[in-house]
Design an enzyme around this catalytic site. Structure first.
Site, PDB file in Angstrom:
ATOM      1  N   GLU A 279       0.739  -0.993   0.130  1.00 48.80           N
ATOM      2  CA  GLU A 279      -0.093   0.095  -0.072  1.00 48.80           C
ATOM      3  C   GLU A 279       0.834   1.223   0.126  1.00 48.80           C
ATOM      4  O   GLU A 279       0.435   2.343  -0.260  1.00 48.80           O
ATOM      5  CB  GLU A 279      -1.011   0.022   1.170  1.00 48.80           C
ATOM      6  N   HIS A 300      10.396 -25.976  -0.109  1.00 46.37           N
ATOM      7  CA  HIS A 300       9.792 -26.978  -1.042  1.00 46.37           C
ATOM      8  C   HIS A 300       8.675 -26.561  -1.479  1.00 46.37           C
ATOM      9  O   HIS A 300       7.767 -27.463  -2.089  1.00 46.37           O
ATOM     10  CB  HIS A 300       9.500 -28.073   0.045  1.00 46.37           C
ATOM     11  N   LYS A 415     -13.727   0.180  -2.228  1.00 45.09           N
ATOM     12  CA  LYS A 415     -14.950   0.310  -0.936  1.00 45.09           C
ATOM     13  C   LYS A 415     -16.311   1.056  -1.352  1.00 45.09           C
ATOM     14  O   LYS A 415     -17.212   0.586  -0.919  1.00 45.09           O
ATOM     15  CB  LYS A 415     -14.235   1.231  -0.037  1.00 45.09           C
TER      16      LYS A 415
HETATM   17  O1  LIG Z   1      -8.869   0.561   9.991  1.00 46.72           O
HETATM   18  P1  LIG Z   1      -9.688   0.649   8.993  1.00 46.72           P
HETATM   19  O2  LIG Z   1      -9.954   2.181   8.720  1.00 46.72           O
HETATM   20  O3  LIG Z   1     -10.861  -0.170   9.080  1.00 46.72           O
HETATM   21  O4  LIG Z   1      -8.872   0.137   7.759  1.00 46.72           O
HETATM   22  C1  LIG Z   1      -8.677  -0.840   7.367  1.00 46.72           C
HETATM   23  C2  LIG Z   1      -7.916  -1.312   6.079  1.00 46.72           C
HETATM   24  O5  LIG Z   1      -8.872  -0.592   5.263  1.00 46.72           O
HETATM   25  C3  LIG Z   1      -8.294  -0.271   3.777  1.00 46.72           C
HETATM   26  O6  LIG Z   1      -8.425  -1.461   3.148  1.00 46.72           O
HETATM   27  C4  LIG Z   1      -6.915   0.482   3.802  1.00 46.72           C
HETATM   28  O7  LIG Z   1      -6.557   0.084   2.420  1.00 46.72           O
HETATM   29  C5  LIG Z   1      -6.154  -0.157   4.826  1.00 46.72           C
HETATM   30  O8  LIG Z   1      -4.934   0.462   4.791  1.00 46.72           O
HETATM   31  C6  LIG Z   1      -6.699  -0.241   6.165  1.00 46.72           C
HETATM   32  O9  LIG Z   1      -5.634  -0.729   7.066  1.00 46.72           O
END
Ligand SMILES: O=P(O)(O)OC[C@H]1O[C@H](O)[C@H](O)[C@@H](O)[C@@H]1O
Length: 426
Positions: A279, A300, A415
């Site tokens: 990331e 392996h 998302k």
């Molecule tokens: O901690 P949160 O806000 O739930 O995010 C959880 C994860 O969400 C996303 O996938 C981001 O790309 C991550 O960098 C992050 O760690």
């Protein structure tokens, strides 16, 4: 230092290899790390980089240690609900935790068969839930949080929900925070300036770690030693690692970054590092791909490709030189079979160490780009040092490549679409 980094195999790869090219590109990149260190130092001084000042702090740990979840003995199980940066760091620390009670479970999956045993039956009364999401809006965590609230509410009403759940999210209004407020759940603040994948030294990593019996002060001490050294010395290990990786990517076609510890306890670190690296560095058409592996298992599995396939990888072998307490091997148990003589009177850890050295040597003999990181003891200080090493190495490598180590703009699209699919509007 809690570990020793050895990069010799990258510079001396025998006749027929462009060793001088590597050296020149590396030296140039290493000099560049000086101005990066200065920039980071200024950000730290202005309080804009709490991920690097946290290791020097202690007050927050005292608060964590006073939480009823930590001081009490009310629970047999604690389920940590988080994903990505809100789970992986804690898993690294907990992997060496000596405490077996309460049992820690990490729900970084939505598979209901994993979650169901904790949501039903007799265990529920003695199970606490730690819901972690920096943004407080990650769909997976919200879905799981609703299941947790529902189960506890059915079992003991609002009182059970507020007693058995703890939330870590950013301050202010966000969906997870609003669930907490509605149900009277205690909220701990996730510092908005600490990115999830860099949050291992914060409450996000510290609370589960303390529950697992980890001494967080020693973790931070190990981290601080690496941090201080990195700002003091040009050829500090994280700067060397970043400069070398950058040089190999620029001039030798390295496109993959392989982390292979010879220790099952360090396996979670490969998952943590995979997110950290991917990331942070994968941006604007640039970056190298992290690949996680585990020794000796992957000898392996992946080793054939590594030795005989394309020379496009930078290998980090992490070798634990600690001797375990296993009994010496008694080859007499196998009817004095000469074929087993090499195992005679060795501990099992010596077999692993021999395999690690053999893999390192075989890779080096084939002209592969390899570094060894050797540790004498896998304890809190070492783990803190390694975590800080890889955080710094990642940050330096990103700046060398010219990308921002701290954001992850591309994943937001997925998302947004997930929410639209569920609403039936995509
Ligand atoms: O901690 P949160 O806000 O739930 O995010 C959880 C994860 O969400 C996303 O996938 C981001 O790309 C991550 O960098 C992050 O760690």
């Amino acid at each position: 230092m809690a570990y020793i980094q050895n990069t010799d195999a990258c510079f001396d790869r025998g006749a027929g290899h462009r060793n001088d090219w590597v050296k020149t590109a590396y030296s140039k990149a290493l000099i560049q790390t000086e101005s990066i260190a200065q920039t980071l130092g200024q950000l730290m001084k202005r309080g804009q980089l709490p991920i690097l000042t946290l290791p020097g702090e202690e007050e927050d740990l005292k608060e964590i240690e006073q939480l009823p979840l930590v001081t009490g003995d009310d629970y047999d199980h604690v389920v940590v609900v988080g994903i990505g940066g809100s789970s992986l760091g804690a898993q690294v620390l907990a992997s060496i935790g000596p405490k077996t009670h309460p049992v820690l479970h990490f729900w970084d999956t939505l598979d209901y068969h994993v979650m169901a045993p904790h949501l039903t039956g007799n265990n529920l009364a003695r199970t606490a839930f730690l819901l972690i999401s920096k943004s407080g809006s990650t769909p997976e965590i919200l879905a799981q949080s609703l299941l947790v609230v529902e189960a506890l509410n059915k079992f003991g009403g609002k009182e059970a929900v507020s007693r058995q759940v703890l939330v870590i999210c950013e301050p202010g209004s966000n969906p997870l925070g609003r669930i907490a407020d509605k149900w009277g759940i205690k909220r701990l603040d996730h510092n908005p300036d600490v990115g999830g994948r860099y949050s291992v030294f914060s409450v996000v990593g510290a609370l589960p770690a303390i529950l697992a019996g980890i001494d967080m002060r020693m973790v931070r001490r190990g981290a601080k030693e690496v941090l201080d050294n990195t700002f003091r010395t040009v050829d500090a290990a994280p700067r060397v690692g970043a400069a070398l990786h950058h040089a190999l990517h620029e001039i030798a076609g390295v496109s993959m970054n392989v982390m292979m510890p010879y220790s099952k306890q360090l396996e979670p670190m490969t998952h943590w590092f995979r997110q950290l690296w991917a990331e942070s560095i994968g941006k604007e058409g640039r970056g190298t791909t992290p690949l996680n592996a585990l020794g000796p298992i992957d000898q392996h599995s992946q080793l054939q490709l590594w030795l005989d396939g394309p020379n496009d990888k930078f290998f980090t072998l992490i070798i634990n030189n600690e001797q375990d307490t296993s009994p010496l091997m008694d080859v007499g148990l196998a009817s004095n079979d000469e074929a087993l003589d090499y195992l005679k009177d060795h501990h099992i850890s010596e077999v692993v160490q021999a395999e690690a050295s053999a893999t390192a040597e075989t890779l080096a003999m084939r002209g592969k780009f390899l570094r060894r990181m050797e540790i004498g003891k896998l304890d809190e200080r070492t783990l803190g040092a390694l975590l800080m090493h890889f955080m710094l190495e990642t940050i330096f490598a990103c700046y060398l490549l010219g990308v921002n180590p701290f954001d992850q703009p591309a994943v937001e699209d997925g998302k947004r679409l997930t929410k639209m699919y569920l609403k039936g509007k995509a």
